[in-house]
Design a protein around this motif. Structure first.
Motif, PDB file in Angstrom:
ATOM      1  N   VAL A   1       0.853  -1.186   0.000  1.00  0.00           N
ATOM      2  CA  VAL A   1       0.000   0.000   0.000  1.00  0.00           C
ATOM      3  C   VAL A   1       0.889   1.236   0.000  1.00  0.00           C
ATOM      4  CG1 VAL A   1      -1.746   1.289   1.287  1.00  0.00           C
ATOM      5  CG2 VAL A   1      -1.787  -1.232   1.282  1.00  0.00           C
ATOM      6  N   LYS A   2       0.589   2.190  -0.898  1.00  0.00           N
ATOM      7  CA  LYS A   2       1.316   3.465  -0.920  1.00  0.00           C
ATOM      8  C   LYS A   2       0.846   4.328   0.252  1.00  0.00           C
ATOM      9  CE  LYS A   2       1.773   3.603  -5.970  1.00  0.00           C
ATOM     10  NZ  LYS A   2       1.497   4.395  -7.200  1.00  0.00           N
ATOM     11  N   LEU A   3       1.810   4.910   0.944  1.00  0.00           N
ATOM     12  CA  LEU A   3       1.499   5.741   2.093  1.00  0.00           C
ATOM     13  C   LEU A   3       1.867   7.200   1.807  1.00  0.00           C
ATOM     14  CD1 LEU A   3       3.002   3.435   4.877  1.00  0.00           C
ATOM     15  CD2 LEU A   3       0.654   3.454   4.002  1.00  0.00           C
ATOM     16  N   LEU A   4       1.127   8.104   2.404  1.00  0.00           N
ATOM     17  CA  LEU A   4       1.416   9.540   2.354  1.00  0.00           C
ATOM     18  C   LEU A   4       1.634  10.034   0.909  1.00  0.00           C
ATOM     19  CD1 LEU A   4       3.957   9.410   5.311  1.00  0.00           C
ATOM     20  CD2 LEU A   4       1.551  10.125   5.439  1.00  0.00           C
ATOM     21  N   PRO A   5       0.733   9.738  -0.016  1.00  0.00           N
ATOM     22  CA  PRO A   5       0.947  10.098  -1.421  1.00  0.00           C
ATOM     23  C   PRO A   5       0.942  11.601  -1.684  1.00  0.00           C
ATOM     24  CG  PRO A   5      -1.291   9.295  -1.090  1.00  0.00           C
ATOM     25  CD  PRO A   5      -0.553   9.051   0.198  1.00  0.00           C
ATOM     26  N   GLN A   6       0.434  12.383  -0.745  1.00  0.00           N
ATOM     27  CA  GLN A   6       0.386  13.833  -0.960  1.00  0.00           C
ATOM     28  C   GLN A   6       1.723  14.510  -0.695  1.00  0.00           C
ATOM     29  OE1 GLN A   6      -0.982  11.987   1.445  1.00  0.00           O
ATOM     30  NE2 GLN A   6      -1.921  13.251   3.054  1.00  0.00           N
ATOM     31  N   TRP A   7       2.712  13.763  -0.190  1.00  0.00           N
ATOM     32  CA  TRP A   7       4.037  14.305   0.041  1.00  0.00           C
ATOM     33  C   TRP A   7       5.040  13.663  -0.905  1.00  0.00           C
ATOM     34  CZ3 TRP A   7       0.809  13.754   4.334  1.00  0.00           C
ATOM     35  CH2 TRP A   7       0.629  14.924   5.117  1.00  0.00           C
ATOM     36  N   GLN A   8       6.105  14.398  -1.202  1.00  0.00           N
ATOM     37  CA  GLN A   8       7.185  13.884  -2.044  1.00  0.00           C
ATOM     38  C   GLN A   8       8.369  13.484  -1.157  1.00  0.00           C
ATOM     39  OE1 GLN A   8       8.042  17.030  -4.821  1.00  0.00           O
ATOM     40  NE2 GLN A   8       6.354  16.465  -6.179  1.00  0.00           N
ATOM     41  N   PHE A   9       8.808  12.230  -1.326  1.00  0.00           N
ATOM     42  CA  PHE A   9       9.904  11.699  -0.524  1.00  0.00           C
ATOM     43  C   PHE A   9      11.125  11.438  -1.397  1.00  0.00           C
ATOM     44  CE2 PHE A   9       6.249  10.869   2.078  1.00  0.00           C
ATOM     45  CZ  PHE A   9       6.703  10.977   3.381  1.00  0.00           C
ATOM     46  N   SER A  10      12.270  11.409  -0.746  1.00  0.00           N
ATOM     47  CA  SER A  10      13.520  11.129  -1.451  1.00  0.00           C
ATOM     48  C   SER A  10      14.530  10.556  -0.461  1.00  0.00           C
ATOM     49  CB  SER A  10      14.071  12.403  -2.100  1.00  0.00           C
ATOM     50  OG  SER A  10      15.300  12.140  -2.760  1.00  0.00           O
ATOM     51  N   THR A  11      15.627  10.032  -0.992  1.00  0.00           N
ATOM     52  CA  THR A  11      16.724   9.567  -0.144  1.00  0.00           C
ATOM     53  C   THR A  11      17.938  10.476  -0.274  1.00  0.00           C
ATOM     54  OG1 THR A  11      17.471   8.083  -1.907  1.00  0.00           O
ATOM     55  CG2 THR A  11      15.980   7.162  -0.236  1.00  0.00           C
ATOM     56  N   GLN A  12      17.769  11.603  -0.967  1.00  0.00           N
ATOM     57  CA  GLN A  12      18.840  12.591  -1.086  1.00  0.00           C
ATOM     58  C   GLN A  12      18.235  13.989  -0.979  1.00  0.00           C
ATOM     59  OE1 GLN A  12      21.896  12.127  -4.049  1.00  0.00           O
ATOM     60  NE2 GLN A  12      21.419   9.966  -4.372  1.00  0.00           N
ATOM     61  N   PRO A  13      19.028  14.962  -0.520  1.00  0.00           N
ATOM     62  CA  PRO A  13      18.483  16.313  -0.344  1.00  0.00           C
ATOM     63  C   PRO A  13      18.238  17.037  -1.660  1.00  0.00           C
ATOM     64  CG  PRO A  13      20.825  16.268   0.186  1.00  0.00           C
ATOM     65  CD  PRO A  13      20.404  14.843  -0.011  1.00  0.00           C
ATOM     66  N   ASP A  14      18.847  16.577  -2.753  1.00  0.00           N
ATOM     67  CA  ASP A  14      18.654  17.188  -4.064  1.00  0.00           C
ATOM     68  C   ASP A  14      17.814  16.276  -4.952  1.00  0.00           C
ATOM     69  OD1 ASP A  14      20.409  19.397  -3.458  1.00  0.00           O
ATOM     70  OD2 ASP A  14      22.080  17.995  -3.697  1.00  0.00           O
ATOM     71  N   GLN A  15      17.225  16.850  -5.986  1.00  0.00           N
ATOM     72  CA  GLN A  15      16.460  16.066  -6.946  1.00  0.00           C
ATOM     73  C   GLN A  15      17.367  15.024  -7.593  1.00  0.00           C
ATOM     74  OE1 GLN A  15      12.949  16.124  -8.137  1.00  0.00           O
ATOM     75  NE2 GLN A  15      13.868  14.188  -8.764  1.00  0.00           N
TER      76      GLN A  15
END
Length: 308
Positions: free
Chosen positions: A256-270
């Motif tokens: 299940v996808k969680l918190l879809p209204q936020w954008q997550f990443s594993t790095q501080p830059d795109q």
């Protein structure tokens, strides 16, 4: 100096094995050894250290390897131009990709490629460490990271989008987080590689820099598949790019996808998925053909975004 001996030498240097070179060229290992020994005699230098466990380059071999590799590339490119655009591609091409992406997507694409071009030999190296394609003689590098001026020629395949996911079994026991901050109270499964613990970042949408979430949990690993398997088994929450999930993962309800209204990443830059090659490699019709095939197979947007 025989061209065949030079090709044998390059293959042994790249594989660390006389037997691997013999298999590639469909000749006895004794023939490979004999040609390289004759090459060393002609040069008056030992190029390889040989032992029962490994074969590696001498200092003279290292220098000779780089020079011969560049020279043969020029010869191969000249041959390609003479053969013309209608001729099939053949010979060796070296491709580097991140481990999980390579296993899940690049390796199957290469299998399709070799069905169309059976004379093509692919050396696929999978590692999560950044390599220097020029130094390592790699023709095509699939890289995940920020856009930087590396001096390489390439193309952005797509942004590297991440998903926070968990299994229905986990959510039934521990509840569903409603905000990014609530992840701090959950059992998160975190990747830990040679650069240390991977950090989770979230875009709060207020124009501020990405916020760090110092999540914790019962399992950390340098293997993404191990973490994903644990998440599927209900042991915690993971943050992974779209391409980590199999076809239909969410449609079937496995995750299940969680918190879809936020954008997550594993790095501080795109972060982007990129295909890169040294400028001199891009002059090769073989590299151009293989690059185009991989790009078309992945598609725009990538096929895994459509499947999930």
């Amino acid at each position: 100096m025989q061209l065949k001996a030079l090709r044998y030498f390059l293959t042994v240097a790249g594989t660390g094995s006389f037997l691997a070179a013999a298999r590639q060229y469909s000749v006895p290992a004794s023939s490979v050894s004999r040609f390289i020994a004759a090459l060393e005699k002609e040069l008056g230098k030992q190029l390889l250290y040989r032992s029962t466990r490994a074969v590696r380059l001498t200092e003279a071999g290292e220098l000779f390897h780089h020079q011969v590799r560049d020279a043969l590339e020029i010869l191969d490119q000249a041959a390609e131009q003479v053969e013309g655009k209608d001729a099939g591609i053949s010979g060796l091409i070296r491709i580097n990709a991140p481990e999980s992406l390579g296993r899940r997507h690049i390796a199957p694409i290469i299998a399709e490629l070799q069905e169309l071009h059976p004379a093509l030999v692919v050396e696929l190296t999978l590692t999560d460490l950044y390599i220097d394609p020029v130094q390592d003689g790699v023709d095509i590098t699939i890289r995940i990271g920020p856009l930087v001026d590396s001096g390489l020629i390439g193309k952005v395949i797509s942004p590297n989008h991440h998903q926070v996911v968990a299994s229905p079994a986990y959510l039934a026991v521990h509840g569903t987080p409603e905000t990014p901050e609530e992840l701090l109270q959950h059992r998160c499964l975190v990747y830990k590689g040679q650069l240390g613990m991977q950090r989770w970042y979230v875009n709060t949408g207020d124009g501020q820099p990405l916020k760090v979430l110092n999540v914790t949990g019962p399992l950390r690993s340098n293997n993404a598949e191990a973490l994903l398997a644990a998440a599927v088994a209900g042991r915690g929450i993971v943050l992974f790019p779209d391409w980590m999930f199999d076809n239909g993962t969410f449609a079937r309800g496995d995750m299940v996808k969680l918190l879809p209204q936020w954008q997550f990443s594993t790095q501080p830059d795109q972060v982007y998925l990129q295909m890169l090659s040294p400028e001199n490699k891009m002059r090769s019709r073989k590299v151009q053909t293989v690059s185009a095939f991989i790009l078309e197979a992945i598609g725009s947007p990538p096929y895994w975004c459509l499947d999930t």
